[in-house]
Scaffold this motif. Structure first.
Motif, PDB file in Angstrom:
ATOM      1  N   ASN A 148       0.813  -1.220   0.000  1.00 17.61           N
ATOM      2  CA  ASN A 148       0.000   0.000   0.000  1.00 17.61           C
ATOM      3  C   ASN A 148       0.846   1.269   0.000  1.00 17.61           C
ATOM      4  N   GLY A 149       2.090   1.125   0.420  1.00 18.77           N
ATOM      5  CA  GLY A 149       2.998   2.251   0.518  1.00 18.77           C
ATOM      6  C   GLY A 149       4.229   1.816   1.298  1.00 18.77           C
ATOM      7  N   PHE A 150       5.149   2.732   1.486  1.00 19.80           N
ATOM      8  CA  PHE A 150       6.356   2.429   2.251  1.00 19.80           C
ATOM      9  C   PHE A 150       7.207   3.688   2.340  1.00 19.80           C
ATOM     10  N   ALA A 151       7.957   3.795   3.431  1.00 14.90           N
ATOM     11  CA  ALA A 151       8.950   4.857   3.608  1.00 14.90           C
ATOM     12  C   ALA A 151       8.363   6.249   3.374  1.00 14.90           C
ATOM     13  N   GLY A 152       7.158   6.467   3.916  1.00 17.41           N
ATOM     14  CA  GLY A 152       6.537   7.776   3.824  1.00 17.41           C
ATOM     15  C   GLY A 152       5.741   8.019   2.566  1.00 17.41           C
ATOM     16  N   ILE A 153       5.694   7.056   1.672  1.00 19.05           N
ATOM     17  CA  ILE A 153       4.956   7.206   0.407  1.00 19.05           C
ATOM     18  C   ILE A 153       3.693   6.363   0.465  1.00 19.05           C
ATOM     19  N   ASP A 154       2.548   7.003   0.240  1.00 20.90           N
ATOM     20  CA  ASP A 154       1.244   6.351   0.288  1.00 20.90           C
ATOM     21  C   ASP A 154       0.687   6.274  -1.134  1.00 20.90           C
ATOM     22  N   LEU A 155       0.498   5.054  -1.627  1.00 21.89           N
ATOM     23  CA  LEU A 155       0.010   4.879  -2.991  1.00 21.89           C
ATOM     24  C   LEU A 155      -1.455   5.261  -3.142  1.00 21.89           C
ATOM     25  N   ASN A 156      -2.131   5.520  -2.025  1.00 22.51           N
ATOM     26  CA  ASN A 156      -3.546   5.868  -2.084  1.00 22.51           C
ATOM     27  C   ASN A 156      -3.822   7.306  -1.661  1.00 22.51           C
ATOM     28  N   ALA A 157      -2.767   8.077  -1.472  1.00 22.74           N
ATOM     29  CA  ALA A 157      -2.915   9.492  -1.125  1.00 22.74           C
ATOM     30  C   ALA A 157      -2.626  10.317  -2.370  1.00 22.74           C
ATOM     31  N   LEU A 158      -3.609  11.065  -2.825  1.00 18.68           N
ATOM     32  CA  LEU A 158      -3.444  11.883  -4.029  1.00 18.68           C
ATOM     33  C   LEU A 158      -3.035  13.296  -3.649  1.00 18.68           C
ATOM     34  N   PRO A 159      -2.268  13.976  -4.510  1.00 14.85           N
ATOM     35  CA  PRO A 159      -1.794  13.483  -5.813  1.00 14.85           C
ATOM     36  C   PRO A 159      -0.633  12.502  -5.667  1.00 14.85           C
ATOM     37  N   LEU A 160      -0.628  11.514  -6.527  1.00 13.96           N
ATOM     38  CA  LEU A 160       0.442  10.524  -6.585  1.00 13.96           C
ATOM     39  C   LEU A 160       1.262  10.795  -7.843  1.00 13.96           C
ATOM     40  N   SER A 161       2.572  10.649  -7.724  1.00 14.65           N
ATOM     41  CA  SER A 161       3.440  10.936  -8.864  1.00 14.65           C
ATOM     42  C   SER A 161       4.254   9.709  -9.247  1.00 14.65           C
ATOM     43  N   ALA A 162       4.738   9.715 -10.478  1.00  7.85           N
ATOM     44  CA  ALA A 162       5.617   8.642 -10.931  1.00  7.85           C
ATOM     45  C   ALA A 162       6.900   8.622 -10.118  1.00  7.85           C
ATOM     46  N   GLU A 163       7.376   9.804  -9.730  1.00  9.18           N
ATOM     47  CA  GLU A 163       8.598   9.887  -8.925  1.00  9.18           C
ATOM     48  C   GLU A 163       8.404   9.211  -7.573  1.00  9.18           C
ATOM     49  N   ALA A 164       7.221   9.380  -6.987  1.00 12.10           N
ATOM     50  CA  ALA A 164       6.941   8.745  -5.700  1.00 12.10           C
ATOM     51  C   ALA A 164       6.927   7.229  -5.842  1.00 12.10           C
ATOM     52  N   LEU A 165       6.334   6.732  -6.911  1.00  9.79           N
ATOM     53  CA  LEU A 165       6.285   5.290  -7.139  1.00  9.79           C
ATOM     54  C   LEU A 165       7.693   4.727  -7.321  1.00  9.79           C
ATOM     55  N   PHE A 166       8.524   5.434  -8.046  1.00 10.01           N
ATOM     56  CA  PHE A 166       9.877   4.949  -8.266  1.00 10.01           C
ATOM     57  C   PHE A 166      10.684   4.992  -6.961  1.00 10.01           C
ATOM     58  N   SER A 167      10.479   6.042  -6.164  1.00 10.29           N
ATOM     59  CA  SER A 167      11.177   6.145  -4.892  1.00 10.29           C
ATOM     60  C   SER A 167      10.781   5.005  -3.961  1.00 10.29           C
ATOM     61  N   LEU A 168       9.488   4.710  -3.898  1.00 11.93           N
ATOM     62  CA  LEU A 168       9.012   3.593  -3.080  1.00 11.93           C
ATOM     63  C   LEU A 168       9.637   2.284  -3.555  1.00 11.93           C
ATOM     64  N   THR A 169       9.687   2.108  -4.863  1.00 11.86           N
ATOM     65  CA  THR A 169      10.244   0.881  -5.435  1.00 11.86           C
ATOM     66  C   THR A 169      11.700   0.710  -5.040  1.00 11.86           C
ATOM     67  N   ARG A 170      12.460   1.779  -5.102  1.00 11.23           N
ATOM     68  CA  ARG A 170      13.880   1.722  -4.699  1.00 11.23           C
ATOM     69  C   ARG A 170      14.017   1.323  -3.232  1.00 11.23           C
ATOM     70  N   MET A 171      13.121   1.821  -2.380  1.00 10.26           N
ATOM     71  CA  MET A 171      13.163   1.465  -0.966  1.00 10.26           C
ATOM     72  C   MET A 171      12.875  -0.022  -0.783  1.00 10.26           C
ATOM     73  N   LEU A 172      11.988  -0.562  -1.590  1.00  9.47           N
ATOM     74  CA  LEU A 172      11.670  -1.990  -1.493  1.00  9.47           C
ATOM     75  C   LEU A 172      12.832  -2.858  -1.970  1.00  9.47           C
ATOM     76  N   TRP A 173      13.629  -2.361  -2.903  1.00 12.56           N
ATOM     77  CA  TRP A 173      14.808  -3.126  -3.330  1.00 12.56           C
ATOM     78  C   TRP A 173      15.729  -3.376  -2.148  1.00 12.56           C
TER      79      TRP A 173
END
Length: 387
Positions: free
Chosen positions: A54-79
């Motif tokens: 649903n999110g991670f490291a301060g980034i919420d995938l369900n809180a708008l506005p959502l940006s591509a940069e936020a998605l990529f940042s979250l993804t890097r944290m999951l790596w």
């Protein structure tokens, strides 16, 4: 992002405990051979596959506005947590907010090839869930509604066809028809946040429902001894089940029973939210409103401490917990968080640590009961490395 390609990775096979060298060619494992043991070797395993983020490291995938940069940042944290594939999870919200979140996620995946390799689809959890207190969990009751195929098609169009998993409750009158339509179009259906009866669950399975989402959670605080929808789902042999193994969502005794009942069909899911990796305290969130994150790592509604508001722990931490509590051994715990969810989605990574499989690997060490990731590899390329 510039990626470092590897040709050889050495470590201890997580299944056998034997030191091996993994040869990589064109992003795949070409060969695995035994080597001499060394005290300095880390462990090797397939990367984690998380069906519910649903999110991670301060980034919420369900809180708008959502940006591509936020998605990529979250993804890097999951790596950094050893994740090599995951499903961004869009939850119960207004029709417009769900559509916008899906559109942003799909556009980001389309524009960034690396994201497309990491994100094989989107998980839609709600809004077609139970309206009852308890099973609804922390989802906003204002937006819960019965399954609507026309609305779902609108959302699937916004997602560019990337919705791959839908969690719903089969207690709604039109749920069975909706499930059948999803399955016909290649969308997997999970039962979750449900107050459904025995026959409703059985009918959902006959219609093609194939998974229980975080079984044992999203439920009434008190249930009849029998029958009830937890027993019913456990008894359905065709249903796989995901569980949140953070030590808060399910007691150890329940985890033990679920593992014994579901056996090879048991999987782990994080259900991690934006507060994952955050500091203890009180927060305002999209799901649940005012929530409290305790120093122990439990996230609950402020006004209803008995209701959880998602997890703040990752699959890495869940695997560590199961091993530390001796609920299962390393190979089983790891498979529940990697090859089994990959197999459920039909990903090539289902082959795990084997010749011909994608070189999607986590390199780790075990220290004081905790798994520590220090390299994450996707198709032979290093996504994350530390120390």
């Amino acid at each position: 992002m510039q990626e470092t390609e590897l040709r050889l990775v050495e470590g201890v096979d997580y299944r056998t405990g034997s030191p091996v060298a993994v040869e990589i060619e064109d992003g795949r494992i070409r060969d695995i051979r035994n080597i001499k043991r060394s005290d300095d070797l880390p462990w090797l395993a397939p990367g984690f596959v998380d069906l519910q983020v649903n999110g991670f490291a301060g980034i919420d995938l369900n809180a708008l506005p959502l940006s591509a940069e936020a998605l990529f940042s979250l993804t890097r944290m999951l790596w950094a947590e050893g994740v090599t594939a995951y499903l961004p999870t869009v939850i119960t919200n207004s029709d417009e907010a769900i559509e916008e979140a899906l559109r942003v996620i799909a556009a980001a995946i389309r524009e960034e090839p690396l994201l497309e390799r990491i994100i094989p689809g989107i998980h839609l959890e709600g809004p077609f869930i139970s309206p009852e207190d308890g099973p609804r969990g922390a989802h906003d009751p204002a937006y819960v509604k019965p399954p609507d195929w026309t609305l779902f098609q609108r959302w699937q169009n916004a997602a560019a066809g990337r919705i791959r998993l839908v969690t719903l409750s089969p207690e709604w009158p039109d749920a069975i028809d909706f499930i059948e339509k999803c399955v016909r179009t290649g969308v997997r259906v999970a039962i979750g946040h449900t107050a459904a009866g025995t026959e409703q669950i059985a009918a959902a399975v006959r219609a093609g429902a194939s998974l229980s989402t975080h079984l044992g959670n999203g439920a009434h605080a008190m249930l009849p001894r029998h029958p009830n929808y937890i027993w019913d789902q456990l008894a359905e042999d065709q249903l796989l089940a995901t569980m949140i193994g953070d030590g808060f969502h399910l007691p150890d005794s329940v985890l033990k029973v679920f593992l014994a009942m579901k056996k090879e069909k048991a999987m782990l899911v994080s259900d991690v939210v934006s507060l994952g990796g955050g500091e203890p305290g009180e927060y305002e969130t999209h799901i649940g409103g005012k929530v409290v994150l305790t120093p122990e790592g439990k996230l609950h509604l402020k006004e209803q401490p008995q209701l959880l508001a998602g997890s703040v722990q990752t699959l890495r931490q869940s695997v560590s917990y199961l091993i530390r509590k001796q609920l299962c051994k390393l190979p089983q715990a790891w498979d529940m968080a990697s090859v089994r969810p990959a197999a459920y989605l039909g990903l090539p990574a289902l082959r795990g640590l084997a010749a011909g499989a994608p070189a999607d690997l986590a390199v780790f060490k075990q220290t004081a009961g905790e798994i520590r990731i220090f390299r994450t590899i996707k198709r032979g390329c290093v996504l994350h490395e530390t120390g």
